[in-house]
Design a protein around this motif. Structure first.
Motif, PDB file in Angstrom:
ATOM      1  N   VAL A 190       8.238   0.574  -3.726  1.00  0.00           N
ATOM      2  CA  VAL A 190       6.997   1.316  -3.494  1.00  0.00           C
ATOM      3  C   VAL A 190       6.292   0.684  -2.301  1.00  0.00           C
ATOM      4  N   THR A 191       5.428   1.452  -1.654  1.00  0.00           N
ATOM      5  CA  THR A 191       4.770   0.989  -0.438  1.00  0.00           C
ATOM      6  C   THR A 191       3.469   0.271  -0.744  1.00  0.00           C
ATOM      7  N   VAL A 192       3.314  -0.946  -0.223  1.00  0.00           N
ATOM      8  CA  VAL A 192       2.059  -1.682  -0.355  1.00  0.00           C
ATOM      9  C   VAL A 192       0.964  -0.933   0.407  1.00  0.00           C
ATOM     10  N   LEU A 193      -0.183  -0.800  -0.211  1.00  0.00           N
ATOM     11  CA  LEU A 193      -1.275  -0.052   0.405  1.00  0.00           C
ATOM     12  C   LEU A 193      -1.912  -0.812   1.568  1.00  0.00           C
ATOM     13  N   ASN A 194      -2.298  -0.066   2.598  1.00  0.00           N
ATOM     14  CA  ASN A 194      -3.144  -0.566   3.678  1.00  0.00           C
ATOM     15  C   ASN A 194      -2.500  -1.664   4.528  1.00  0.00           C
ATOM     16  N   ILE A 195      -1.181  -1.681   4.565  1.00  0.00           N
ATOM     17  CA  ILE A 195      -0.475  -2.641   5.420  1.00  0.00           C
ATOM     18  C   ILE A 195       0.389  -1.847   6.404  1.00  0.00           C
ATOM     19  N   THR A 196       0.123  -1.993   7.701  1.00  0.00           N
ATOM     20  CA  THR A 196       0.890  -1.255   8.714  1.00  0.00           C
ATOM     21  C   THR A 196       1.375  -2.126   9.859  1.00  0.00           C
ATOM     22  N   SER A 197       1.001  -3.404   9.868  1.00  0.00           N
ATOM     23  CA  SER A 197       1.376  -4.265  10.994  1.00  0.00           C
ATOM     24  C   SER A 197       1.882  -5.622  10.522  1.00  0.00           C
ATOM     25  N   ALA A 198       2.581  -5.645   9.384  1.00  0.00           N
ATOM     26  CA  ALA A 198       3.088  -6.906   8.833  1.00  0.00           C
ATOM     27  C   ALA A 198       4.192  -7.485   9.705  1.00  0.00           C
ATOM     28  N   THR A 199       4.237  -8.810   9.800  1.00  0.00           N
ATOM     29  CA  THR A 199       5.310  -9.504  10.502  1.00  0.00           C
ATOM     30  C   THR A 199       6.055 -10.481   9.592  1.00  0.00           C
ATOM     31  N   ALA A 200       5.508 -10.771   8.419  1.00  0.00           N
ATOM     32  CA  ALA A 200       6.180 -11.657   7.466  1.00  0.00           C
ATOM     33  C   ALA A 200       5.599 -11.424   6.083  1.00  0.00           C
ATOM     34  N   VAL A 201       6.381 -11.754   5.067  1.00  0.00           N
ATOM     35  CA  VAL A 201       5.939 -11.580   3.686  1.00  0.00           C
ATOM     36  C   VAL A 201       6.420 -12.752   2.855  1.00  0.00           C
ATOM     37  N   ALA A 202       5.625 -13.144   1.857  1.00  0.00           N
ATOM     38  CA  ALA A 202       5.971 -14.254   0.972  1.00  0.00           C
ATOM     39  C   ALA A 202       5.592 -13.878  -0.459  1.00  0.00           C
TER      40      ALA A 202
END
Length: 603
Positions: A190-202
């Motif tokens: 599912v898509t995380v809300l309000n995130i459109t410019s992510a460069t990394a995730v933890a």
């Protein structure tokens, strides 16, 4: 838990994006190469290392993955639930560019932008639209080409896409999927809300952190100890919120058990959340709701955490650790908790990536070897389950070509040392230790005669040994009643002899009970020895061959070889596998028990 990092590099042309609780990542195939700061070289090589709670995964330069450690839910991806104490290659993985480990599951990013997962799946954290755990890799639903990073949490998984959005799946009881609800699970992305410019995730324990292109950080999920960094503790957040006090300078993120770590462009590190073991590195055990600066660190290039310890890689190639140390996971030769950073013993300049498990740590060195320390349920990869207080080298070679730097026969073992010599020990009934005498045993390593500097791979089986040399020739010794030494005789040998007809082009060796296989640089395969079941692959069963013969139907594309007791397997460049020989137990993988005299395709 698994954390993905981007925007970090270090010099030396070696992979170092680090920032994760347990993953180091770069996707060269998609040109997702990030830089840390002016004057620091861009990275463009593998391998990488990742830790789950009790398991470790190593990404090799050839795009394959090896795993070792705890495997109670199949998180090693090896088709079973047996713990491994040395690295084993995960079947069906080619073109891997990133690895991540969670509590009991593992995720692998491939160069085509798809993701494979395996292990525990009760909460749908494998992303395959069910809750059945898997012991071998399966493809995550709905992500066909655009994944650029992966991270595994406690019971959830996150995937960063090329368009800067993030997909999540698995457990959502604390809102850690970022979809404006804190309940239930999701079995597909599912898509995380309000995130459109992510460069990394933890991902951490019930929380997720996302680094944005503008250098700010968003968090969501559980906030019991202030681990979201929003100047309040308690409750949870079901959609992303901005971490206080970081307005533009974040370059990497990592999540531990219930704390968060952020690497800044200045080389400093800030932490927030739970701190009862000193895992924030600020010389006390008081939890923090907003970022505080870790003491005495000004040149960090990578960060990692998983449980209640934190690991930081410095620009000079040394490693600092702090937090819990119950099993020696800080690598400082004791089990005393540290509230401020301490230097890991024995690593003075050559570390290039770091990964933290719950109570163990892995460090990748510039020479491609891996050092591990801490709790050991097999996750240290050193052949036993004894915990270590200081770094030890993972025992199996991290290069793969069908042969390894260490090999075991029925009752003997062979090891290639860094100087290219070979040591053997164990049973020597047929001269299989290569020490110019037959009979008896050796309880400690002895040097094989006549191989002074150039061994590159070794294979053992029943009572014979084969050694590949750097010049592309092969030496064999031990039992030879079926011609399995390939020297045109049937006489056993107690010192190495050269295999006939292979003068310069061998690249890998493998031994069966009474047969031997050699991979050549041109992609063909030679076999010799017993052929009772057709295991030589020459379109006939019976008899023996005492010199190499070419396997039928493989003219140019073989890339790896392996032998069972009476059968042989060959991996081709297109990712398919051919098998031949004895099939009484279905070991050829052909849905029957009929022996084969020539190669047939498994999958």
């Amino acid at each position: 838990m698994a954390n993905l990092v981007a925007n970090v590099t270090i010099s030396g042309n070696t992979l170092i994006l680090a920032a994760s609780s347990n993953v180091q990542y770069i996707n060269a195939a998609s040109s997702n190469i990030f830089t840390f700061a002016a004057g620091i070289a861009t990275v463009n090589k593998f391998p990488a290392v990742a830790c789950g709670t009790f398991q470790t995964a190593v990404l090799l330069a050839d795009g394959t993955v090896k795993t070792f450690g705890g495997n109670n839910f199949g998180q090693l991806g090896l088709g079973d639930t047996t713990t491994r104490v040395v690295p084993v290659a995960v079947s069906g993985i080619a073109g891997a560019t990133a690895v991540s480990g969670g509590l009991y599951h593992t995720a692998v990013l491939l160069s085509d932008g798809t993701v494979r997962t395996f292990g525990f799946n009760v909460y749908g954290n494998l992303g395959v639209n069910d809750t059945t755990s898997r012991q071998t890799p399966v493809q995550v639903f709905g992500i066909s080409s655009s994944a650029t990073a992966v991270a595994c949490g406690y019971y959830n998984t996150s995937i960063l896409l090329a368009d800067g959005t993030v997909r999540t799946f698995g457990d959502n009881r604390n809102g850690q999927l970022g979809i404006n609800v804190a309940s239930g699970t999701r079995q597909t992305p599912v898509t995380v809300l309000n995130i459109t410019s992510a460069t990394a995730v933890a991902d951490g324990t019930f929380l997720t952190a996302v680094l944005l292109a503008d250098g700010t950080v968003r968090t969501f999920g559980r906030n019991t100890y202030g681990q979201l960094g929003i100047d309040v503790s308690g409750g949870s957040r079901q959609t992303p919120v901005q971490v206080f006090g970081i307005s533009s300078s974040a370059v990497a993120v990592a999540c531990g058990g219930q704390h968060t770590i952020v690497l800044l462009a200045t080389g400093t590190v800030v932490t927030f959340g739970r701190n009862d073991f000193g895992q924030l590195g600020v010389n006390d055990t008081t939890s923090r709701q907003t970022p505080v600066t870790v003491l005495n660190i000004t040149s960090a290039t990578a960060i990692s955490s998983h449980g209640y310890q934190t690991v930081v890689l410095l620009a000079d190639g040394t490693v600092r650790t702090f937090g819990t140390n119950s099993y020696g996971g800080l690598g400082v030769n004791d089990t005393t908790t540290r509230l401020t950073p301490v230097q890991v013993f024995g690593i003075s300049s050559s570390a290039t990536a770091v990964a933290s498990g719950y109570y163990h740590t892995a460090v990748l060195l510039a020479d491609g070897t891996v050092r591990t320390f801490g709790q050991n349920v097999g996750g240290l990869g050193v052949g036993d389950t004894a915990s270590r207080l200081t770094p030890v080298q993972v025992v199996s070679a991290l290069s793969y070509g069908g042969s390894f730097k260490i090999a075991g026969g029925t009752a003997h073992t062979a090891v290639i040392l860094g100087d290219g010599t070979v040591r053997t020990f164990g049973d020597n009934s047929s001269g299989n230790l290569g020490i110019n005498v037959s009979g008896g045993t050796r309880l400690t390593p002895v040097q094989v005669f006549g191989i002074s500097s150039s061994a590159t791979a070794v294979a053992c089986r029943y009572y014979q040994t084969a050694v590949l040399l750097a010049d592309g020739t092969v030496r064999t010794f031990g039992r030879n009643i079926y011609g399995q030494l390939g020297d045109n005789t049937n006489a056993s040998k107690s010192t190495p002899v050269q295999v006939f007809g292979i003068s310069s082009s061998a690249t890998a060796v493998a031994c069966g009970n009474y047969q031997t296989a050699v991979l050549l640089a041109n992609g063909t395969v030679r076999t010799f020895g017993d052929n009772f079941y057709g295991q030589l692959g020459i379109d006939v069963s019976g008899g023996t061959r005492s010199t190499p013969v070419q396997v039928f139907g493989i003219s140019s594309s073989a890339t790896a070889i392996a032998c069972g007791n009476y059968h042989t397997a060959v991996l081709l460049a297109n990712g398919t596998v051919r098998t031949f020989g004895y099939n009484g137990n279905g070991q050829l993988g052909l849905n029957d028990t009929t022996n084969r005299q020539t190669p047939v395709q498994v999958f």
